[in-house]
Design a protein around this motif. Structure first.
Motif, PDB file in Angstrom:
ATOM      1  N   VAL A 192       6.998  13.533  -1.461  1.00  0.00           N
ATOM      2  CA  VAL A 192       5.551  13.699  -1.393  1.00  0.00           C
ATOM      3  C   VAL A 192       4.963  12.905  -2.543  1.00  0.00           C
ATOM      4  N   PHE A 193       3.964  12.064  -2.223  1.00  0.00           N
ATOM      5  CA  PHE A 193       3.412  11.202  -3.266  1.00  0.00           C
ATOM      6  C   PHE A 193       2.112  11.751  -3.829  1.00  0.00           C
ATOM      7  N   ARG A 212      -1.174  18.404   2.630  1.00  0.00           N
ATOM      8  CA  ARG A 212      -0.370  19.301   3.450  1.00  0.00           C
ATOM      9  C   ARG A 212       0.349  18.499   4.546  1.00  0.00           C
ATOM     10  N   ILE A 213      -0.351  17.504   5.075  1.00  0.00           N
ATOM     11  CA  ILE A 213       0.280  16.672   6.102  1.00  0.00           C
ATOM     12  C   ILE A 213       1.433  15.871   5.496  1.00  0.00           C
ATOM     13  N   MET A 214       1.182  15.358   4.277  1.00  0.00           N
ATOM     14  CA  MET A 214       2.262  14.637   3.589  1.00  0.00           C
ATOM     15  C   MET A 214       3.484  15.533   3.424  1.00  0.00           C
ATOM     16  N   PRO A 273      -2.880  11.573  -1.692  1.00  0.00           N
ATOM     17  CA  PRO A 273      -2.876  11.770  -0.243  1.00  0.00           C
ATOM     18  C   PRO A 273      -3.936  10.932   0.455  1.00  0.00           C
ATOM     19  N   MET A 274      -4.925  10.409  -0.325  1.00  0.00           N
ATOM     20  CA  MET A 274      -5.969   9.621   0.322  1.00  0.00           C
ATOM     21  C   MET A 274      -5.416   8.279   0.796  1.00  0.00           C
ATOM     22  N   THR A 275      -4.437   7.750   0.087  1.00  0.00           N
ATOM     23  CA  THR A 275      -3.947   6.427   0.460  1.00  0.00           C
ATOM     24  C   THR A 275      -2.516   6.453   0.998  1.00  0.00           C
ATOM     25  N   SER A 276      -1.894   7.618   0.985  1.00  0.00           N
ATOM     26  CA  SER A 276      -0.482   7.644   1.357  1.00  0.00           C
ATOM     27  C   SER A 276      -0.234   7.842   2.844  1.00  0.00           C
ATOM     28  N   LEU A 277      -1.300   8.074   3.596  1.00  0.00           N
ATOM     29  CA  LEU A 277      -1.120   8.208   5.044  1.00  0.00           C
ATOM     30  C   LEU A 277      -1.637   6.954   5.722  1.00  0.00           C
ATOM     31  N   ASN A 278      -0.961   6.552   6.770  1.00  0.00           N
ATOM     32  CA  ASN A 278      -1.392   5.376   7.528  1.00  0.00           C
ATOM     33  C   ASN A 278      -2.750   5.662   8.181  1.00  0.00           C
ATOM     34  N   PRO A 279      -3.779   4.898   7.790  1.00  0.00           N
ATOM     35  CA  PRO A 279      -5.136   5.243   8.235  1.00  0.00           C
ATOM     36  C   PRO A 279      -5.373   5.069   9.730  1.00  0.00           C
ATOM     37  N   SER A 315       0.825  -1.201   0.000  1.00  0.00           N
ATOM     38  CA  SER A 315       0.000   0.000   0.000  1.00  0.00           C
ATOM     39  C   SER A 315       0.861   1.253   0.000  1.00  0.00           C
ATOM     40  N   ASP A 316       0.188   2.350  -0.316  1.00  0.00           N
ATOM     41  CA  ASP A 316       0.909   3.617  -0.444  1.00  0.00           C
ATOM     42  C   ASP A 316       1.487   4.091   0.874  1.00  0.00           C
ATOM     43  N   TYR A 317       0.776   3.820   1.972  1.00  0.00           N
ATOM     44  CA  TYR A 317       1.309   4.387   3.217  1.00  0.00           C
ATOM     45  C   TYR A 317       2.552   3.645   3.699  1.00  0.00           C
ATOM     46  N   ILE A 318       2.723   2.411   3.242  1.00  0.00           N
ATOM     47  CA  ILE A 318       3.983   1.725   3.541  1.00  0.00           C
ATOM     48  C   ILE A 318       5.113   2.395   2.770  1.00  0.00           C
ATOM     49  N   ARG A 319       4.794   2.792   1.542  1.00  0.00           N
ATOM     50  CA  ARG A 319       5.779   3.511   0.752  1.00  0.00           C
ATOM     51  C   ARG A 319       6.134   4.830   1.446  1.00  0.00           C
ATOM     52  N   THR A 320       5.115   5.492   1.999  1.00  0.00           N
ATOM     53  CA  THR A 320       5.376   6.733   2.730  1.00  0.00           C
ATOM     54  C   THR A 320       6.303   6.469   3.906  1.00  0.00           C
ATOM     55  N   ALA A 321       6.018   5.387   4.635  1.00  0.00           N
ATOM     56  CA  ALA A 321       6.864   5.068   5.787  1.00  0.00           C
ATOM     57  C   ALA A 321       8.296   4.828   5.334  1.00  0.00           C
TER      58      ALA A 321
END
Lengths: 320, 299, 328
Positions: free
Chosen positions: C96-97, C163-165, C100-106, A217-223
């Motif tokens: 920054v990707f 913005r958070i990203m 932003p909907m999927t790039s933050l840990n939910p 997932s994308d947030y793992i990429r972010t991490a």
């Protein structure tokens, strides 16, 4: 408090479901050909007596029917029954009218609860780490073992496994672990293993799939882009998120486990709910049968409720 | 060298009957790659043949026991041994396969038919019908079908037809949900939308896009359904609520043998072993089908 | 000018698929200086993100860097061990990707997600990191940072999440920010806000930014220099001014035309004909040859190399001179 509101809402749902269960099973048993729930079946059974001694016949009929509330209209019988069940006033057995159902269950129920919850706990404790390893070491031998065992676990019901265990520990490795009865903790080991085996596989398999998905997932990429180290990334971002995805599928799985307890109890000759149910169903003891169905259903739904509560704690997106 | 720059599949590439047929062929090819699934299929086929021809090849009748040879281990006359009344275990198992198959296939069909009717109803009608049916699905899915099966057996009795109905009726919910979701995905699915936008005819859409998808999903669901029902049948027998004796069944053989496992363990080896292998085989086949035909299948 | 901040040289990247291989990046070289804003423009599949992701070790599993170097502060990033790259990512290079909907840990509070970057790199202690997070949130224009610290991603709009990203990417004050389609998933008005924010932050902090985008207009507004990529190769490279005035690669012209003409009523939009193809073999000619109006036999037989075309302007086209004449 949101959590209190959530739980009370779910408890109301559970009660509604239980009412439906009781209603459905009562109606079905009322119209079953065996046993004495319906006046006509009772009449048929007592027909010889009616010829010999009509007075006695009438008396027996009346006494029996009023004791179990069978003289009322069906809907009143059901309503009365629902009320009794929900207030844990289970009444007396039909086969042994002197026996209180509550007394019979006092010993049986805790054993079943312990078996069910113990195996659920064991399967999570072992299944989750196995799934994590399988996901991280994809296509390694651990992965193959996990997926094969979980498939086998899904295919082979607990009672067949129980039989295999009985063979193993009763014949091949005689004397290591007891294979029948109930009394000390050693006798709980094999039943719990049999009940958990399938679940361990299923939990591990779901965990594996879910973690692999999460790690893409994308947030793992972010991490990773943040420079988070491997294990913190896996645990904090990967595992925690995949647990939320996994928990939702566990409910039905655990329902099956609870069901499995009554089979496994048969094989290991454990005097628990399964044996009570067997007696009830094979001897047309309706009050006992409905009560055991009610308790089994309650166990399943309480387990589901616990799963939901844990889920709500892990995942902030769940609306309480 | 010809052009080395090749196009990936573009949406407007020509589609024909050949392509559709090849979709099943491709599925079969993917299935064949699955070794366990192929082995499972072989066993399932043997199992089914044994079920069909069982009564003609069984060396002994299932009702009569040989009182001179009770509780024997495997011998040349009784290759799987005999039980406590002298029944030949090999014949018992052949008849059990037959009864298990009849009930499992029957029950799966009953569940499937009810599921199709209610699923189509919910999916096509929508509105109140949909809400009610889906609520019922939720209700059925909260509790294990076996619980309902037990109660139904009490009401219906313990014959073939009764057991088929008792196991089949509670099993409809999963199929209904599947059918409904297929209907919905078909009606508003992106793929169909895209095909329609490209001017494909209704019949073409149905053939090219719906049929493989539907056949695949249903095949997988049925393949998972039969072993599930086999487990329930045996579960009922263990509970003493299966087919009435003397008709043999895996559940009753297992339950009986486990009572005296220390004395006569071979009575357990064959029924439990064959039952376990059969369930595994069905599941491997189902798993193989899922990976071969399901649109999302595979890892 | 001193050493460039990041210089990528002759990068080649392949992806393996079940049946074949995809040649995603085929010999890309460029540099980015301190304080520079570089725009990399191209359609999806042109290899623009892959180029940067492979430099910082975020390539997908099936991707493989077959050759090339990526020098950053005297180190070749492509030769570093994963652990060493972890130290650089987030601290020296922020990303920054797109979505932003999927790039933050939910399921993690956004404040914790910002703090995590600082704590991982020991950039700040717990307390300091907390204070800095609040400050960052404020700087990103998120109202009421203190209470928003505890919120979860789903409680924010797309723009706010982006913005958070950005706050996460900037937490450790990196020298280089890679913005991979940072506004593509957002509404037009929000796009403008985010761009303005990025512009402002860049000026204040004096960091370099690589903006990867398919939006040619956005790149010209934001960046000092522009690179156009197609088929995993650089097609044209110039300062923004020059690019606007004298772009001469047929593909760049197509990109330019497709945005300029949209604004004019009554005029037909002239898209680039056909769609991009996936390269499954090494190039033997110009990757754009199939879609180009100026294609000759030479284009199909000889891969055009990047060559000078005026000062600070390079392109890879055999017929650029003729095209330039024709267009002007």
């Amino acid at each position: 408090m949101a959590i209190v509101k959530f739980i009370s809402k779910r408890i109301i749902q559970i009660i509604i479901t239980l009412i439906m269960v009781i209603t459905v099973s009562y109606i079905m048993m009322y119209y079953s050909p065996g046993g004495f729930m319906h006046t006509s079946t009772m009449a048929t059974a007592l027909a010889p007596l009616q010829g010999q001694n009509p007075v006695l016949y009438q008396e027996v009929m009346n006494q029996f029917q009023s004791r179990y509330g069978l003289d009322l209209p069906l809907w009143q019988q059901i309503a009365k029954y629902i009320w009794h069940e929900l207030t844990f006033d289970f009444g007396n057995s039909m086969q042994n009218p002197s026996l209180q159902i509550a007394g019979q269950l006092k010993q049986a129920l805790p054993i079943s609860v312990m078996l069910a919850f113990g195996s659920v706990l064991l399967s999570v404790i072992i299944g989750v780490p196995l799934g994590i390893i399988a996901a991280l070491k994809r296509n390694s031998w651990v992965d193959y073992v996990v997926s094969t065992v979980s498939l086998a676990g899904q295919a082979i019901p607990a009672f067949v496994l129980a039989v295999i265990m009985v063979l193993l520990f009763g014949v091949v490795f005689q004397g290591i672990l007891p294979v029948t009865g109930w009394g000390n903790w050693k006798q709980a080991i094999l039943p719990i293993i049999c009940l958990s085996a399938a679940n361990i596989g299923v939990v591990a398999r779901y965990m594996r799939g879910s973690l692999i998905e999460t790690l893409r997932s994308d947030y793992i990429r972010t991490a990773k882009a943040k420079g988070v180290k491997y294990w913190p990334m896996i645990m904090k971002h990967g595992v925690k998120n995949s647990l939320t995805a996994m928990i939702t599928v566990l409910g039905p799985q655990f329902a099956f486990t609870v069901m499995g307890t009554i089979w496994v109890e048969q094989i290991f000759a454990i005097p628990a709910l399964g044996q009570v149910m067997q007696t009830a169903f094979t001897s047309f003891d309706y009050p006992l049968a409905i009560t055991s169905v009610f308790l089994l259903g309650s166990m399943i739904m309480i387990l589901n409720l616990l799963v939901d509560i844990i889920y709500a704690f892990i995942d902030p997106r769940v609306k309480l | 060298m010809a052009s080395t720059v090749t196009a990936t599949q573009s949406p407007d590439s020509a589609v024909s009957k050949q392509r559709r047929r090849s979709q099943f062929y491709q599925g079969w090819k993917r299935f064949k790659r699955h070794k366990l699934a192929v082995i499972g299929l072989v066993w399932v086929v043997i199992f089914c043949i044994a079920g069909v021809i069982g009564p003609w090849v069984a060396p002994y009748d299932y009702r009569t026991g040989d009182f001179l040879a009770i509780n024997q281990g495997p011998t040349w006359t009784h290759i799987f041994g005999t039980d406590n009344v002298g029944h030949d275990m090999f014949s018992q198992i052949l008849y059990s396969i037959r009864s298990a198959l009849i009930i499992a296939v029957g029950a799966t069909l009953v569940s499937f038919i009810i599921g199709i009717i209610l699923g189509l109803w919910a999916g096509l009608r929508g509105g109140l019908a949909d809400i009610i049916i889906m609520r019922a699905v939720d209700f059925m899915m909260t509790l294990p079908g076996f619980l309902f099966a037990l109660i139904l057996v009490i009401m219906l009795g313990r014959g073939y037809l009764s057991l088929i109905l008792a196991i089949g009726i509670p099993g409809w919910a999963g199929y209904a949900r599947l059918i409904r979701s297929l209907v919905l995905s078909m009606r508003d699915g992106e793929m169909v939308e895209a095909a329609r936008a490209l001017g494909a005819s209704q019949a073409h859409i149905a053939r090219r896009y719906m049929l493989p998808n539907v056949v695949g999903s249903m095949g997988v669901a049925l393949a998972f359904g039969i072993p599930g029902d086999l487990i329930q049948i045996a579960g009922l027998s263990i509970f003493g609520m299966g087919l009435r004796p003397p008709i043999p069944s895996f559940g009753s053989m297992i339950a009986q043998a486990s009572e005296n496992v220390l004395g006569f363990p071979w009575l357990l080896y064959f029924p439990a072993g064959i039952f376990a292998i059969t369930l595994l085989s069905f599941l491997f086949v189902a798993d193989g089908l899922q990976e071969a035909f399901s649109p999302k299948g595979g890892n | 000018m001193g050493e460039p901040l990041l210089s990528i040289d002759d990068l080649h990247v392949k992806f393996s698929r079940s049946e074949d291989e995809v040649y995603a990046v085929n010999g890309v070289s460029f540099t980015i200086d301190a304080n520079e804003a570089l725009g990399i423009v191209g359609e999806s599949g042109s290899g623009k993100s892959v180029t940067l992701m492979s430099a910082i070790g975020l390539l997908r599993e099936n991707g493989k860097i077959t050759s090339g170097t990526a020098n950053f502060q005297g180190q070749n990033l492509l030769k570093l061990r994963p652990k060493q790259l972890e130290d650089i990512r987030g601290r020296d290079i922020g990303v920054v990707f797109q979505d932003p909907m999927t790039s933050l840990n939910p399921i993690m509070r956004i404040g914790d997600q910002i703090m995590e970057a600082m704590l991982t790199h020991h950039y700040a202690g717990r307390k300091e990191a907390f204070e800095r997070t609040l400050q960052l949130l404020h700087e990103m224009g998120i109202p009421d940072p203190k209470s928003r610290f505890k919120s979860y991603p789903h409680e924010f709009s797309g723009g706010m999440r982006q913005r958070i990203m950005i706050a996460i990417a900037l937490a450790c004050e990196p020298q280089l920010l890679i913005a991979d389609e940072p506004t593509t998933a957002l509404d037009v008005t929000v796009q403008m806000q985010i761009l303005a924010l990025l512009q402002d932050l860049r000026r204040k902090r004096g960091m370099s930014v690589v903006m990867v985008t398919h939006d040619f207009g956005l790149a010209t507004n934001f960046c000092d220099n522009i690179i156009v990529m197609y088929g995993g190769q650089i097609m044209e490279k110039a300062t923004t001014d020059q690019f606007i005035r004298e772009a001469a690669h047929p593909y760049s012209l197509g990109l330019k035309r497709s945005i300029i003409e949209v604004g004019h009523k009554g005029k037909e939009i002239l898209p680039i004909p056909k769609t991009a193809k996936t390269l499954t073999a090494a190039l033997t000619g110009c990757p754009f040859a199939d879609r180009c109006n100026y294609t000759t036999d030479r284009c199909r037989q000889e891969v055009p190399q990047l060559r000078a075309f005026g000062t600070n302007h390079e392109l890879a086209c055999h017929h650029a001179e003729e095209v330039a004449c024709y267009v002007r």
